[in-house]
Design an enzyme around this catalytic site. Structure first.
Site, PDB file in Angstrom:
ATOM      1  N   SER A 120      27.992  -2.397  36.011  1.00 30.73           N
ATOM      2  CA  SER A 120      27.700  -3.357  34.937  1.00 30.73           C
ATOM      3  C   SER A 120      28.935  -4.207  34.674  1.00 30.73           C
ATOM      4  CB  SER A 120      27.334  -2.589  33.658  1.00 30.73           C
ATOM      5  OG  SER A 120      27.297  -3.459  32.550  1.00 30.73           O
ATOM      6  N   TYR A 142      28.964   3.670  26.926  1.00 30.04           N
ATOM      7  CA  TYR A 142      28.330   2.933  28.034  1.00 30.04           C
ATOM      8  C   TYR A 142      29.388   2.245  28.894  1.00 30.04           C
ATOM      9  CZ  TYR A 142      25.171  -0.066  30.685  1.00 30.04           C
ATOM     10  OH  TYR A 142      24.493  -0.695  31.712  1.00 30.04           O
TER      11      TYR A 142
HETATM   12  N1  NAP Z   1      19.390  -4.370  31.978  1.00 28.93           N
HETATM   13  C1  NAP Z   1      20.653  -4.729  31.904  1.00 28.93           C
HETATM   14  O1  NAP Z   1      21.044  -5.641  31.138  1.00 28.93           O
HETATM   15  C2  NAP Z   1      21.673  -4.049  32.790  1.00 28.93           C
HETATM   16  C3  NAP Z   1      22.936  -4.656  32.893  1.00 28.93           C
HETATM   17  C4  NAP Z   1      23.913  -4.044  33.672  1.00 28.93           C
HETATM   18  C5  NAP Z   1      23.619  -2.867  34.348  1.00 28.93           C
HETATM   19  N2  NAP Z   1      22.390  -2.304  34.222  1.00 28.93           N
HETATM   20  C6  NAP Z   1      22.154  -1.035  34.917  1.00 28.93           C
HETATM   21  O2  NAP Z   1      21.115  -1.177  35.849  1.00 28.93           O
HETATM   22  C7  NAP Z   1      20.457   0.087  36.026  1.00 28.93           C
HETATM   23  C8  NAP Z   1      18.954  -0.120  35.944  1.00 28.93           C
HETATM   24  O3  NAP Z   1      18.634  -0.543  34.616  1.00 28.93           O
HETATM   25  P1  NAP Z   1      17.356  -1.438  34.273  1.00 28.93           P
HETATM   26  O4  NAP Z   1      17.870  -2.631  33.572  1.00 28.93           O
HETATM   27  O5  NAP Z   1      16.468  -1.577  35.452  1.00 28.93           O
HETATM   28  O6  NAP Z   1      16.712  -0.566  33.124  1.00 28.93           O
HETATM   29  P2  NAP Z   1      15.445   0.404  33.095  1.00 28.93           P
HETATM   30  O7  NAP Z   1      14.251  -0.328  33.598  1.00 28.93           O
HETATM   31  O8  NAP Z   1      15.433   0.953  31.721  1.00 28.93           O
HETATM   32  O9  NAP Z   1      15.838   1.513  34.164  1.00 28.93           O
HETATM   33  C9  NAP Z   1      16.682   2.596  33.878  1.00 28.93           C
HETATM   34  C10 NAP Z   1      16.266   3.733  34.787  1.00 28.93           C
HETATM   35  O10 NAP Z   1      17.132   4.840  34.614  1.00 28.93           O
HETATM   36  C11 NAP Z   1      16.310   6.004  34.574  1.00 28.93           C
HETATM   37  N3  NAP Z   1      16.998   7.129  33.931  1.00 28.93           N
HETATM   38  C12 NAP Z   1      17.542   7.196  32.700  1.00 28.93           C
HETATM   39  N4  NAP Z   1      18.068   8.429  32.497  1.00 28.93           N
HETATM   40  C13 NAP Z   1      17.840   9.140  33.638  1.00 28.93           C
HETATM   41  C14 NAP Z   1      18.134  10.458  34.057  1.00 28.93           C
HETATM   42  N5  NAP Z   1      18.768  11.355  33.257  1.00 28.93           N
HETATM   43  N6  NAP Z   1      17.741  10.852  35.294  1.00 28.93           N
HETATM   44  C15 NAP Z   1      17.094   9.999  36.116  1.00 28.93           C
HETATM   45  N7  NAP Z   1      16.776   8.731  35.785  1.00 28.93           N
HETATM   46  C16 NAP Z   1      17.151   8.318  34.558  1.00 28.93           C
HETATM   47  C17 NAP Z   1      15.099   5.541  33.776  1.00 28.93           C
HETATM   48  O11 NAP Z   1      14.064   6.475  33.972  1.00 28.93           O
HETATM   49  P3  NAP Z   1      13.154   7.093  32.784  1.00 28.93           P
HETATM   50  O12 NAP Z   1      11.826   6.462  33.020  1.00 28.93           O
HETATM   51  O13 NAP Z   1      13.173   8.538  33.087  1.00 28.93           O
HETATM   52  O14 NAP Z   1      13.793   6.749  31.473  1.00 28.93           O
HETATM   53  C18 NAP Z   1      14.849   4.211  34.495  1.00 28.93           C
HETATM   54  O15 NAP Z   1      14.188   4.434  35.716  1.00 28.93           O
HETATM   55  C19 NAP Z   1      21.035   1.013  34.966  1.00 28.93           C
HETATM   56  O16 NAP Z   1      22.000   1.854  35.544  1.00 28.93           O
HETATM   57  C20 NAP Z   1      21.708   0.059  33.978  1.00 28.93           C
HETATM   58  O17 NAP Z   1      22.784   0.669  33.301  1.00 28.93           O
HETATM   59  C21 NAP Z   1      21.412  -2.877  33.474  1.00 28.93           C
END
Ligand code: NAP
Length: 256
Positions: free
Chosen positions: A149, A162
């Protein structure tokens, strides 16, 4: 194609493993792969939501399977990856997307949420990398896309757990990438800004927000380059570098 700046297109990713299989960003990345993979394994915590995600991806003609993966179940990681490699033979691409944002002001009122964020995003993610990369080394090839991130570079008063968890994962991945040089295994570290996904749905959308498809485009481009770190979007790179060197009070005032 300039041979100094660009790789030839990567070998097709036939089998893809997604850790955090319901992640919106990971779905956009998977859908953007060209040529499309033959088999996708969506690994995550909730069988129902994984099955729904699998049904959507299957419409694009891929074979989609699901597997159980909890980033915080450290004791289960060794067995999980051994079983997956035994079942699928080779896995060409791993997308490490599992992550939680926690609460704003994530260290209060008690440390529980902060520790969950650190355990999932740093300890769990690095544990997964430690257990899966030997399988990639043994098969002699493989790519891992790691969702870090912009927060990895910008410590913030608002969410210390975070930003520090992503900083830890980002640094760990860079060192591991160095260790893996010459093995045929590549790590691609992705630093998105604010992306409109389930994770951020409850937050106001800042002007610089992008969609998961924009992140997927940036990754697609980076897979054809020598880059180890990709910003998504790329225009965040220099403002992030500048903000990093500002005094903390000013930086915290400028960040959304
Ligand atoms: N969206 C943003 O602005 C952003 C920015 C920078 C980086 N990111 C990073 O990108 C990645 C994907 O995020 P996204 O935006 O696509 O959000 P998202 O749709 O909420 O995806 C997050 C994923 O992480 C899974 N997860 C959470 N806790 C877990 C655990 N203990 N074990 C296994 N899976 C787990 C969630 O599964 P569940 O269904 O089980 O909750 C979901 O599949 C994340 O690492 C996030 O930090 C996101």
């Amino acid at each position: 194609m300039n041979p100094l700046t660009q790789h030839p297109p990567p070998t097709p990713f036939r089998t893809v493993l997604v850790l955090g299989g319901t992640s919106d960003i990971s779905h956009a990345v998977t859908a953007r792969l060209d040529p499309p993979p033959t088999t996708v394994i969506l690994a995550g915590r909730h069988p129902h939501t994984l099955t729904a995600a699998a049904t959507t991806l299957q419409r694009t003609g891929m074979h989609v399977h699901t597997a159980s993966f909890d980033a915080t179940d450290l004791a289960g990681h060794a067995r999980l990856f051994t079983d997956l490699w035994a079942q699928y033979g080779a896995i060409d691409l791993v997308i490490l997307a599992a992550g939680v944002l926690g609460n704003p002001d994530d260290c209060r009122p008690d440390p529980t949420t902060a520790l969950e964020v650190i355990t999932t995003n740093y300890v769990g993610a690095t544990s997964a990398l430690l257990h899966l990369t030997p399988h990639l080394v043994t098969q002699g090839h493989g790519t891992v896309i790691i969702l870090s991130s912009i927060a990895a570079q910008l410590p913030r008063a608002k969410n210390p757990a975070y930003s520090s968890s992503k900083a830890g994962l980002d640094h760990f991945s860079q060192s591991l990438a160095d260790q893996l040089a010459g093995t045929g295994v590549r790590l691609l570290i992705v630093r998105p800004g604010h992306v409109t996904t389930t994770m951020t749905a409850h937050l106001p959308t800042p002007r610089h927000a992008v969609h998961p498809a924009n992140v997927a485009d940036a990754i697609h481009k980076a897979l054809h380059s020598h880059k180890r770190i990709v910003w998504a979007p790329n225009r965040l790179r220099w403002p992030a570098a500048l903000l990093q060197h500002l005094p903390p009070t000013l930086r915290n005032r400028l960040l959304p």
